[in-house]
Every structure is written in C-alpha cells, then in structure tokens.
Enzyme design. Structure first.
Site, PDB file in Angstrom:
ATOM      1  N   CYS A 112       0.864  -1.082   0.154  1.00 22.45           N
ATOM      2  CA  CYS A 112      -0.031  -0.089   0.091  1.00 22.45           C
ATOM      3  C   CYS A 112       0.947   1.345   0.065  1.00 22.45           C
ATOM      4  O   CYS A 112       0.308   2.439  -0.325  1.00 22.45           O
ATOM      5  CB  CYS A 112      -0.995  -0.081   1.172  1.00 22.45           C
ATOM      6  SG  CYS A 112      -2.027  -1.428   1.234  1.00 22.45           S
ATOM      7  N   HIS A 248      -3.497   7.002   2.247  1.00 19.37           N
ATOM      8  CA  HIS A 248      -3.732   5.700   1.925  1.00 19.37           C
ATOM      9  C   HIS A 248      -5.142   5.399   2.462  1.00 19.37           C
ATOM     10  O   HIS A 248      -5.389   5.520   3.741  1.00 19.37           O
ATOM     11  CB  HIS A 248      -2.776   4.570   2.373  1.00 19.37           C
ATOM     12  CG  HIS A 248      -3.198   3.188   2.082  1.00 19.37           C
ATOM     13  ND1 HIS A 248      -4.006   2.720   1.021  1.00 19.37           N
ATOM     14  CD2 HIS A 248      -3.216   2.024   2.884  1.00 19.37           C
ATOM     15  CE1 HIS A 248      -4.182   1.439   1.055  1.00 19.37           C
ATOM     16  NE2 HIS A 248      -3.883   0.958   2.187  1.00 19.37           N
ATOM     17  N   ASN A 278     -10.148  -0.695   0.167  1.00 18.84           N
ATOM     18  CA  ASN A 278      -8.721  -0.357   0.152  1.00 18.84           C
ATOM     19  C   ASN A 278      -8.240  -1.099  -1.242  1.00 18.84           C
ATOM     20  O   ASN A 278      -8.357  -2.272  -1.240  1.00 18.84           O
ATOM     21  CB  ASN A 278      -8.236  -1.219   1.589  1.00 18.84           C
ATOM     22  CG  ASN A 278      -6.724  -1.172   1.606  1.00 18.84           C
ATOM     23  OD1 ASN A 278      -5.984  -0.967   0.416  1.00 18.84           O
ATOM     24  ND2 ASN A 278      -6.137  -1.670   2.491  1.00 18.84           N
TER      25      ASN A 278
END
Ligand code: ACO
Length: 321
Positions: A112, A248, A278
């Site tokens: 990520c 993020h 996500n």
C-alpha cells in the site's frame, strides 16, 4: 529539476460488490463493516479485466488530462502487489496498450506504500535529468489475493487503478520520508502462489492475504502521523500550510485517528474508501484524481501524500501542486 503532476486518471472495474453481497459469503453485516472500516462498496474485476487493463485505462485518462502524448512518456512505473502475470510486467503491458513506445518500464512492489515509493523513484529520475516525462501508476486486482472465506480481511479490499503524469520543470517542491520495517513482515503476508501451489495446494490460506488487523491498525495510527510530522519539520513547514493530506484509504478510523494525533482540520483529509474499499497502491492516485477532477487542487498549493502497508513500510511526501 522537479516533477510536477500535470495529469491524473483512474479506472475501476464495473463490478460493484456492496456489503450485502459479502453477507452472502461470510458471517458479517453492513453495519459492522461500515462502522469498523467506513467501507460500503468495492469494485471487483470481472469479465477479463486485468491489472494491466485497469492500469492502461487510468494511464490514458491521465495523459489526456495532462495534454501529453503517449510517445512523450520516457518512464512508466507501476506499483502493484497483484500484477496478474509475472512477465511481462504491468508497465510493459501498459506501454503496449497505450503506445508509449519510448518509455522505460518497470514495476515496483511496496504494497500500500507502493504508489508513494514509485512517485519517489520517478522524482529521482526526473531530478537527475535522466527522464523528463513519467507515468506513475498504482494498480491492483486485490480480489485475486483475497480469501473470500475470511471475514477479517475480505471486507476491506477492492480493485482499481490510478495514475499521474509527471513533467520535469525548474520550479516546485518535492520532499519525502520513507521507512521499511522488515522485522514486522509477518503482520501482513501473502505467499507466492506459484511457489506454494505444489507444496500446499492452490487454495492454501497462506496464498491469500493474511493479516493481523489490530497490529496493522496500531502501526498505521502511530507511524503515519510521525512520518508527516517529520516531513513537515524537515521542510520547515506547518500543518496549516498544507491544503490536503491524501492518505492511503485503508480504514476510516485510521484516517480519523491520524487527524486527531496531528491536531489537524479533518476537512483537509478527504476519504473515498466508502466507494472503493482499500485498493492498496491504487488508493492514493484514485483519490488524487477525484480531487483533481473536482477542481479542489490549486497550483502553488501544497499537498501531503502518506501511505503504509505490508513490509511493513510507510512514508510521506510533500509536493507543490
Ligand atoms: N464482521 C463481523 N464481525 C467481525 C468481522 C466481520 N467482518 N471481522 C471480525 N469480526 C469480529 C471478530 O471476530 C471480533 O469478535 P470477538 O470480539 O467476538 O472476538 C470482533 O469482530 C472484533 O474484531 P477485531 O479484529 O478486534 O476488530 P477491529 O475493530 O480491530 O477491526 C479491522 C478489524 C477492520 C481489520 C481493523 O483491525 C483494521 O482495519 N485494521 C487495519 C487493517 C488494514 O488497514 N490493512 C491494510 C493495510 S494496507 C496493505 O498493505 C494491504
């Protein structure tokens, strides 16, 4: 030289899975998922959509938005943990799909934090004068790595791609801090299927994402604000001078906790995980593209990007829009 973002783009699969759909797969509820994560829906690849096809579409819209022709691109870096194919890499597949004949292409895996590390890498090439125009992409089909029988992870993730075009110029600002803590690697893992297939079977749980959610949560809410504070201190800037913090998009509660720890204005922390879940390395450029398309980013203003993820790794970047 410093790279300035002149175009942004994104692409998500057409397939949309809401929390009700997940209730058919695991023992969960819409209420639990919304409350604990902020996620209501996620886009899931179907009908032949691949990491490279999403990445190429995002790249094309970014080029269009920036008024840049594909042949002008010198460098393509795609951040991904879910490339689909090991060879050729996603960036080369994008090159072929969009006709970026003059680009050097490679992929980068930092989960990520991948988009942030890819942006840093592109900036380093531009700063040295090696390349002038770079496409930086974050693209994932996480649904392929998701164990749809594991309610502690499957509620979180989604598929998508985001891209930015950077052009080297004399003015602007770019600064970064990055960290990797490999000793915490076991907190978030996904074993390579190609290696494990023979030993443990294609559907062995370790060949899907496995996560100690609480540990990742704790890590994120302490390290992300630390990285942002370190970056601002290094650059002698104050939190009030930043127009937006683009974090993020892992979990709404993580973002809210970061806001609190920084003592910042929550309006400066846009979120879109409700719609996408996500999407790992794609989450920051997808959000960046949304803000850009809404006209919320103004030339000369400063933004901070910050990511964290498997590795574990984390970092923050400051840039003038
Ligand atoms: N539905 C209903 N109940 C659930 C679910 C679910 N989907 N998942 C877990 N529960 C239950 C648990 O069994 C537990 O029940 P118990 O109290 O009876 O034992 C209870 O809910 C609480 O579980 P926790 O794990 O403590 O829940 P928590 O509030 O920590 O939320 C979550 C879990 C959402 C995963 C959270 O820890 C989180 O978001 N962590 C960060 C994860 C993350 O961001 N990962 C990505 C990193 S980026 C990358 O590189 C991919």
């Amino acid at each position: 030289m410093i790279g300035k973002i002149c175009g942004t783009g994104s692409c998500v699969p057409k397939g949309l899975w809401d929390n009700q759909k997940l209730m058919e797969l695991v023992d969960t509820s819409d209420e639990w998922v919304r409350e604990r994560t902020g996620v209501a829906r996620r886009h899931i690849a179907e009908n032949g959509e691949t990491t490279a096809s999403l990445a190429a579409e995002a790249a094309l819209t970014a080029l269009q938005n920036g008024g840049i022709r594909a042949e002008q691109v010198d460098l393509i870096i795609t951040a991904t943990v879910s490339p689909g194919d090991l060879m050729p890499n996603v960036s080369c597949q994008v090159q072929k799909k969009i006709g970026a004949l003059n680009a050097t292409c490679f992929d980068l895996n930092a989960a990520c934090t991948g988009f942030l590390f890819a942006l840093n890498t592109a900036q380093a090439y531009l700063a040295r004068g090696i390349y002038q125009t770079a496409l930086v992409i974050g693209a994932e089909i996480l649904s392929d790595l998701t164990n749809w029988k594991d309610r502690s992870t499957c509620i979180l993730f989604g598929d998508g791609a985001g891209a930015v075009v950077l052009r080297a110029g004399e003015t602007g600002k770019y600064a970064q801090v990055t960290y990797s803590t490999g000793e915490k690697g076991n907190v978030l893992t996904c074993a390579c299927r190609n290696q494990k297939r023979y030993a443990a079977g294609a559907d062995a749980p370790e060949t899907y994402m496995q996560m100690d959610g609480r540990e990742v949560f704790r890590f994120a809410v302490s390290r992300v604000p630390e990285a942002i504070e370190e970056l601002l201190k290094k650059e002698e800037m104050h939190i009030e001078q930043i127009a937006y913090f683009i974090l993020h998009q892992a979990n709404e509660r993580i973002v809210r906790s970061v806001v609190k720890r920084l003592g910042a204005n929550p309006d400066k922390f846009p979120m879109n995980m409700e719609e996408y879940g996500n999407t790992s390395s794609a989450s920051i450029p997808i959000l960046l593209n949304e803000l850009n398309r809404k006209g919320m980013l103004r030339r000369g203003e400063y933004i901070v990007l910050s990511g964290f993820g498997a590795g574990l790794s984390y970092g923050a970047s400051l840039m003038e829009w």
